[in-house]
Motif scaffolding. Structure first.
Motif, mmCIF file in Angstrom:
data_model
loop_
_atom_site.group_PDB
_atom_site.id
_atom_site.type_symbol
_atom_site.label_atom_id
_atom_site.label_comp_id
_atom_site.label_asym_id
_atom_site.label_seq_id
_atom_site.Cartn_x
_atom_site.Cartn_y
_atom_site.Cartn_z
ATOM 1 N N GLY A 316 0.783 -1.227 0.000
ATOM 2 C CA GLY A 316 0.000 0.000 0.000
ATOM 3 C C GLY A 316 0.820 1.286 0.000
ATOM 4 O O GLY A 316 0.252 2.376 -0.040
ATOM 5 N N THR A 317 2.120 1.192 0.055
ATOM 6 C CA THR A 317 2.947 2.410 0.013
ATOM 7 C C THR A 317 2.784 3.089 -1.357
ATOM 8 O O THR A 317 2.976 2.466 -2.396
ATOM 9 N N PHE A 318 2.425 4.348 -1.299
ATOM 10 C CA PHE A 318 2.169 5.060 -2.555
ATOM 11 C C PHE A 318 3.463 5.284 -3.340
ATOM 12 O O PHE A 318 4.490 5.662 -2.771
ATOM 13 N N ILE A 319 3.356 5.116 -4.648
ATOM 14 C CA ILE A 319 4.499 5.349 -5.530
ATOM 15 C C ILE A 319 4.248 6.549 -6.439
ATOM 16 O O ILE A 319 5.137 7.366 -6.677
ATOM 17 N N ALA A 320 3.045 6.663 -6.962
ATOM 18 C CA ALA A 320 2.807 7.761 -7.916
ATOM 19 C C ALA A 320 1.322 8.029 -8.086
ATOM 20 O O ALA A 320 0.491 7.124 -8.033
ATOM 21 N N PHE A 321 1.007 9.319 -8.294
ATOM 22 C CA PHE A 321 -0.303 9.732 -8.801
ATOM 23 C C PHE A 321 -0.092 10.313 -10.195
ATOM 24 O O PHE A 321 0.765 11.180 -10.388
ATOM 25 N N GLU A 388 -8.967 11.231 -3.266
ATOM 26 C CA GLU A 388 -9.611 10.480 -2.187
ATOM 27 C C GLU A 388 -10.557 9.395 -2.704
ATOM 28 O O GLU A 388 -10.844 8.434 -2.002
ATOM 29 N N ARG A 389 -11.012 9.538 -3.930
ATOM 30 C CA ARG A 389 -11.794 8.452 -4.527
ATOM 31 C C ARG A 389 -10.874 7.312 -4.963
ATOM 32 O O ARG A 389 -11.167 6.140 -4.741
ATOM 33 N N VAL A 390 -9.749 7.679 -5.588
ATOM 34 C CA VAL A 390 -8.899 6.599 -6.095
ATOM 35 C C VAL A 390 -8.233 5.841 -4.936
ATOM 36 O O VAL A 390 -7.988 4.638 -5.034
ATOM 37 N N ILE A 391 -7.986 6.534 -3.831
ATOM 38 C CA ILE A 391 -7.405 5.829 -2.676
ATOM 39 C C ILE A 391 -8.396 4.803 -2.139
ATOM 40 O O ILE A 391 -8.033 3.659 -1.821
ATOM 41 N N ASP A 392 -9.667 5.204 -2.045
ATOM 42 C CA ASP A 392 -10.670 4.239 -1.576
ATOM 43 C C ASP A 392 -10.722 3.020 -2.488
ATOM 44 O O ASP A 392 -10.838 1.877 -2.028
ATOM 45 N N MET A 393 -10.625 3.293 -3.771
ATOM 46 C CA MET A 393 -10.698 2.196 -4.726
ATOM 47 C C MET A 393 -9.475 1.280 -4.584
ATOM 48 O O MET A 393 -9.585 0.053 -4.622
ATOM 49 N N THR A 394 -8.318 1.904 -4.364
ATOM 50 C CA THR A 394 -7.097 1.139 -4.167
ATOM 51 C C THR A 394 -7.213 0.252 -2.923
ATOM 52 O O THR A 394 -6.849 -0.934 -2.942
ATOM 53 N N GLU A 397 -9.196 -2.696 -3.710
ATOM 54 C CA GLU A 397 -8.478 -3.662 -4.555
ATOM 55 C C GLU A 397 -7.414 -4.418 -3.764
ATOM 56 O O GLU A 397 -7.155 -5.589 -4.020
ATOM 57 N N LEU A 398 -6.777 -3.712 -2.804
ATOM 58 C CA LEU A 398 -5.716 -4.359 -2.031
ATOM 59 C C LEU A 398 -6.271 -5.104 -0.821
ATOM 60 O O LEU A 398 -5.522 -5.743 -0.080
ATOM 61 N N GLY A 399 -7.572 -4.954 -0.580
ATOM 62 C CA GLY A 399 -8.163 -5.579 0.601
ATOM 63 C C GLY A 399 -7.684 -4.933 1.882
ATOM 64 O O GLY A 399 -7.555 -5.587 2.916
ATOM 65 N N MET A 400 -7.395 -3.646 1.810
ATOM 66 C CA MET A 400 -6.919 -2.937 3.012
ATOM 67 C C MET A 400 -7.994 -2.032 3.572
ATOM 68 O O MET A 400 -8.902 -1.606 2.862
ATOM 69 N N ASP A 401 -7.845 -1.683 4.832
ATOM 70 C CA ASP A 401 -8.740 -0.707 5.437
ATOM 71 C C ASP A 401 -8.414 0.670 4.842
ATOM 72 O O ASP A 401 -7.249 1.073 4.792
ATOM 73 N N PRO A 402 -9.434 1.402 4.384
ATOM 74 C CA PRO A 402 -9.147 2.680 3.705
ATOM 75 C C PRO A 402 -8.471 3.706 4.612
ATOM 76 O O PRO A 402 -7.702 4.538 4.131
ATOM 77 N N VAL A 403 -8.748 3.644 5.896
ATOM 78 C CA VAL A 403 -8.100 4.588 6.810
ATOM 79 C C VAL A 403 -6.645 4.181 7.026
ATOM 80 O O VAL A 403 -5.737 5.020 7.022
ATOM 81 N N GLU A 404 -6.405 2.878 7.192
ATOM 82 C CA GLU A 404 -5.027 2.416 7.381
ATOM 83 C C GLU A 404 -4.167 2.760 6.169
ATOM 84 O O GLU A 404 -3.016 3.188 6.297
ATOM 85 N N LEU A 405 -4.725 2.586 4.984
ATOM 86 C CA LEU A 405 -3.973 2.906 3.769
ATOM 87 C C LEU A 405 -3.595 4.381 3.752
ATOM 88 O O LEU A 405 -2.461 4.748 3.422
#
Ligand code: FAD
Lengths: 796, 262
Positions: A316-321, A388-394, A397-405
């Protein structure tokens, strides 16, 4: 400098009731349309009912001869004067400057959107002017309209023939980061792609635009009363670009203004028309928009079509937008239409996150629709929504909690000042603390129980949470100049102490709902230790106030408020000198406490009022050393933007049978730095979230393929009403002060509208997902029919 | 707005006479007509206000047990006073906002026959009689498509008589902007059968959903609608929803009206 937020003596931190409300709520306000002048005449505009057309001829002879008609103007009368300019020059990726077709006072040669004014009649009464407008014979040959941006970029029918394209510019930010971002995304283990629309909004200020011009043939001076958020800017544009009236002969007064939300920042052709007409007739000329004219001609907001990609590691570590956006600018460049989708949007595309690569491409596109410009939030809502929409979608997809991500990628408190990959330097913040607060406020732990309860009633319940960051008080002038701004972005204040110790503070900011008349005195009163009731704020009149840049971009307190602090500091320095003389002490030994100048360590003191009186009745006064009077002006040019941030949560119920979304809970944890008047801040947040909910759920601006506005009245354009909104939980305690302005304030006017649309949409998608629907996105507004359509699409 | 004359007669006879003038038009609460005039979409020579006519005001019971509403009675009055017909009162209470309810009239609403208005559904579901200055028209004959009625030029709706059902309910799904009915369904159960009238949905204006009526007349229970459904063809499609969506909503709103009525 501010004390704690709980002070109740009427100074900084007090929730003083808004003094301006007394006149607003009792019908005693004085709006432009309330101003009645001796001998006034009425202007009515002839407006195009086609979206794109060549003006073959305009015959005004019948109209001109009708009863009461004093003058008829067409575009030909303004062919020699200047156009209304764009305030910001944007260069395309290839270095080419943007295309800047002229925006004339009245359409000439061509009409370019439904509502485009091509003629105006001035008559003794409004009804006579309307009759004469109906008698104008305009032969307008309709051309195919360019409405959809995807079609517009392909060329074909053109909005402006002379520029040979419908693309105003093709901007890259930061262009040097493009290759690295592309490479990072290519190599990334996970990439989420989201295509979305940020829906076009009609501003719908309660007061329609209105302008009255009064030319004085005795002095050669023009007075323009107008619904403006920034009278000096309007004067500058009219003087320097459009009509060439010398600035010293043009006085612009923006009296009480009933809401702006951005739409009244700009100079509009109607202002120039009434000025020119008043000069010609030597009589006052007035115009007030009908609500229909407001829908068709106020600069609209948003209208982006975007593809955003978020690349990240498996953990879940962000690389690029990476973002590709088409931004609709409508038929003409409104004053800030070019900076809104670029520097107010692209620079925020790193969000609250430590992402190393950001690249944003924005194509601004002309279409045969009303001009689009800054609207509450201006670019930052578009950025926040995409991120903030694409993060929720990510997260999904990753099966992660949106707040934790989000948390794992937040910029952390020890990283400030933080240079974001999108080119900004964030000075302060604490996103985890806000998120902690938010999760408690919304009772995240109790969500599952509430969801089960909703399910028993046949409703799908969902929870959306997100962060936001924005940038306010756009500055500094030196930097924005390099980036293409054609104006400076400082502000100014003059503090005038009256002989009897009361004050008038003349400010460059303009209040049209913000409550400056209440909040600004709280600051000066705090600094001087005097009663805020003895301080009057003067704004909105170029003949009275110093040259300031007005109110937008949540800049008033951070920029103009800072100027006011600087001017008040100068007052204190001078007052101490006077007090020192009166007390026969040295300046350095004088302390100002609770409105008393005291010689440190003694009980010798004089009051603020006594010093003021001495300044204006300078008997036994050291006239060689100190000028009489007590009045100081300061201009303040900020060192950086301010960066309000926050975390928002929303709980919704979706009725699966009808698609109707209801908002059950909404919580906002904002960081606005220091707070001057918590009650006013809460009100600003409420209003902003209301607008965000409106955008997310019901506000729909729809043009048909011929360019007719389908949502041109309140019959079809849904404005949020009280029962569309929940009771908000709002908290803005424990802010991290801004590090570079003297008040430590950040700005709160737009945050609600910036942070909330993704919250609502995230919540609805969450509800649908938990309800077993495979729906990852629905474009705003999430009206019942759109949600139902999505739920009933094939394969869902 | 164009200039016009205005008169405010106090009897039906005077109103009818005044309406014989060329381009005369009746004015009820003005909630539709005044906005139309403001936009210069109508140009009457004289407006004949019906609001001062005492015989067209108020709610009462006829000897036959019908709720009778004067043609110039406001929605607010009906909401307050039509207690004998709770389904009707509740319908009136949800029209527009307080300002609209305190001005808008039953006669104006029925004369206008807006395809999204609420009253037409109530009148049709009740099998109401529309009384005019010259005749009595059955609701089934009165509504003739969007904005079209059996009224002749200059004819005034003076009264509306509603047979009182045993059970009834009006369920309205609001259009988000106007808050008129995106779809509104009135279900009314009488001794001789159930009537179901639908507004907001059809391109032909208010209509009776006869299949539902048959099913509910046979079995007035919550699940009696079964798998009945309507087709989206001929339904209004606009930015607030497709024909298919409206057809679906008719079913949902009918089911909810039914549940509430039972
Ligand atoms: C903001 C708003 C919201 C609304 N919401 C709803 C809603 O939710 N549901 C709903 O059903 N309606 C709604 N309406 C409509 C409103 O309730 C009125 O019923 C409607 O506007 C017409 O009634 P009126 O008395 O105002 O008629 P007017 O506007 O005065 O007249 C309308 C037409 O009827 C004619 N007329 C009037 N009275 C008579 C009569 N007695 N006999 C013959 N002809 C007559 C007039 O000549 C005119 O042509 C809304 C209106 C507004 C403005």
């Amino acid at each position: 400098m501010p004390k704690d937020n709980t002070q109740t003596d009427g100074g900084i931190g007090a929730s003083t009731l808004r003094r301006e409300d007394i006149r607003f709520l009792t019908g005693e306000g004085m709006y432009t349309d309330d101003i009645q002048l001796q001998g006034q005449t009425h202007a009515v505009f002839a407006r195009s009912d086609v979206a794109n057309g060549v003006i073959k001829s305009i015959d005004t002879s019948v109209a001109a001869a009708m009863p009461g008609v004093l003058a008829v103007f067409t575009g030909a009368d303004f062919a020699e004067v200047g156009g209304n300019p764009a305030g910001w020059l944007i260069n395309s990726r290839d270095g080419e400057p943007m295309k800047e077709p002229k925006r004339p006072v009245l359409a000439h040669g061509k009409v370019r959107h439904v509502g485009d004014a091509y003629a105006a009649v001035i008559a003794e009464t409004r009804a006579q002017a309307m009759d004469a407008v109906a008698a104008i014979e305009a032969d307008i040959q309709e051309l195919p309209a360019v409405i959809n941006m995807a079609d517009a970029v392909k060329g074909g029918s053109l909005v402006h023939d002379e520029i040979e394209t419908n693309v105003c510019f093709d901007w890259g930010w930061i262009e040097d980061n493009r290759a690295a971002t592309d490479a990072a995304i290519k190599a990334a283990p996970h990439v989420t792609t989201l295509e979305l629309v940020n829906n076009r909004l009609v501003p719908n200020a309660m007061e329609p635009r209105a302008s009255t011009a009064d030319y004085n043939k005795g002095t050669g001076e023009y007075t323009l009363y107008t619904t403006s958020q920034n009278p000096h800017l309007t004067r500058l544009l009219i003087s320097a670009f459009v009509l060439g009236i010398p600035e010293n002969k043009l006085r612009v007064i923006a009296p009480d203004v009933g809401g702006g939300f951005g739409s009244k920042i700009y100079h509009y052709g109607e202002e120039a028309l009434v000025l020119a007409a008043s000069k010609k007739l030597k009589r006052p000329v007035r115009w007030t928009a009908s609500r229909s004219e407001s829908f068709l001609t106020d600069a609209h907001g948003r209208d982006h079509v975007t593809k955003i990609e978020l690349a990240c590691e498996k953990d879940g570590t962000f690389i690029a937008f990476r973002t590709e956006t088409m931004a609709n600018v409508g038929a003409y460049l409104s004053n800030f239409s070019t900076v809104t989708p670029t520097f107010l949007h692209g620079t925020l595309m790193a969000g609250n996150y430590t992402v190393p690569n950001v690249y944003v491409n924005v194509k601004a596109v002309f279409t045969n629709t009303a001009p689009v410009d800054a609207y509450r939030g201006a670019g930052r809502p578009e950025a926040t929504y995409s991120i903030e929409r694409v993060i929720d979608m990510t997260a999904r997809e990753l099966g992660m909690d949106p707040v934790e991500l989000r948390r794992m990628n937040f910029v952390k408190p020890d990283q400030y000042p933080y240079a974001s990959a999108a080119g900004l330097e964030y000075d302060s913040g604490n996103y985890d603390r806000q998120m902690d607060k938010l999760e408690a406020m919304i009772d995240r732990d109790g969500f599952e129980a509430r969801r089960i309860e909703s399910a028993k009633n046949g409703k799908l319940r969902g929870l959306g949470l997100n962060a936001y960051i924005e940038a306010c008080g756009i500055a500094p002038s030196n930097l924005v100049g390099i980036l293409g701004a054609r104006v400076g972005l400082y502000d100014a204040a003059t503090v005038r102490v009256n002989a009897t110790g009361s004050l008038a503070v003349m400010v460059g900011a303009h209040s049209h709902g913000q409550g400056h008349e209440t909040a600004f005195p709280q600051i000066v009163a705090d600094m001087l230790g005097i009663d805020p009731e003895s301080i009057e704020i003067v704004h909105g009149d170029t003949a009275k106030i110093p040259f300031g840049m007005g109110t937008y971009g949540s800049r008033s307190l951070a920029v103009c408020g800072s100027a006011m602090v600087r001017a008040t500091e100068k007052i204190i320095v001078k007052a101490k000198k006077i007090a020192a003389h009166m007390l026969e002490a040295s300046d350095a030994d004088i302390e100002l406490v609770d409105g008393q100048f005291t010689v440190a360590g003694t009980d010798k003191s004089v009051s603020f009022g006594e010093v003021a009186l001495k300044a204006y009745i300078p008997h036994q006064y050291p006239i060689e050393d100190i000028e009489p009077g007590l009045e100081e002006t300061a201009f303040y040019d900020p060192a950086n933007f301010t960066y309000p941030s926050g975390a928002y949560a929303c709980e919704v119920e979706v009725d699966p049978e009808t698609g109707k979304v209801t908002i059950e809970k909404f919580a906002a944890a904002d960081d606005f730095g220091n707070i001057i008047n918590p009650m006013i801040v809460t009100g600003q947040v409420h209003g902003g979230i209301g607008q965000g909910i409106g955008q997310a759920l019901i506000e729909q601006t729809s043009y048909d393929s011929d360019g007719q506005l389908l949502s041109a009245s309140y019959m079809d354009y849904a404005m949020p009403r009280a029962d569309d909104m929940p009771f908000y939980q709002v908290n803005h305690d424990d802010g991290t002060p801004c590090t570079h302005n003297p008040l430590g304030v950040k700005g709160c006017g737009e945050a609600g509208a910036i942070g909330s649309p993704p919250t609502v949409v995230n919540a609805v998608i969450d509800a649908l997902q938990r309800g077993g629907k495979n729906i990852t996105h629905i474009d705003m507004p999430l009206t019942p029919s759109r949600v139902w359509d999505a739920m009933n699409a094939k394969g869902v | 707005m164009y200039n016009f004359e205005m008169t405010r007669p106090s009897t039906i006879a005077d109103a009818v006479k005044a309406l014989k003038e060329e381009d005369a038009q009746a004015l009820g609460g003005g909630q539709t007509l005044i906005p139309t005039l403001k936009q210069r979409l109508a140009m009457p020579s004289i407006l004949v206000s019906l609001t001062a006519i005492g015989e067209m005001q108020g709610v009462c019971m006829s000897d036959a047990g019908e709720v009778c509403v004067g043609g110039a009675t406001t929605h607010a009055t009906v909401a307050r006073e039509a207690t004998a017909y709770p389904g009707l009162a509740a319908m009136a209470a949800r029209i527009g906002d307080p300002a609209v309810r305190n001005r808008g009239t039953i006669g104006g609403s029925l004369a206008n026959n807006d395809p999204s208005a609420c009253y037409p559904a109530a009148a049709l579901a009740s099998g109401a009689s529309i009384i005019t200055n010259s005749r009595e028209i059955a609701a089934d004959d009165y509504f003739q498509g969007m904005f079209t009625t059996a009224l002749e030029e200059g004819e005034v709706v003076t009264e509306v008589r509603f047979p009182v059902p045993e059970k009834s309910h009006y369920e309205k799904f609001v259009q988000p902007a106007s808050r008129f009915a995106l779809v509104g369904v009135m279900v009314a159960k009488y001794a001789d059968g159930v009537r179901v009238a639908v507004t907001g949905a059809s391109e032909s204006g208010v209509f009776r959903w006869t299949e539902a009526e048959a099913a509910l007349s046979a079995n007035f229970t919550a699940d009696a609608l079964g798998d009945l459904s309507l087709d989206g063809d001929g339904m209004i499609a606009d930015l607030h929803g497709s024909g298919a969506y409206r057809a679906h909503l008719v079913k949902v709103m009918t089911g909810r009206a039914l549940k509430a009525a039972i």
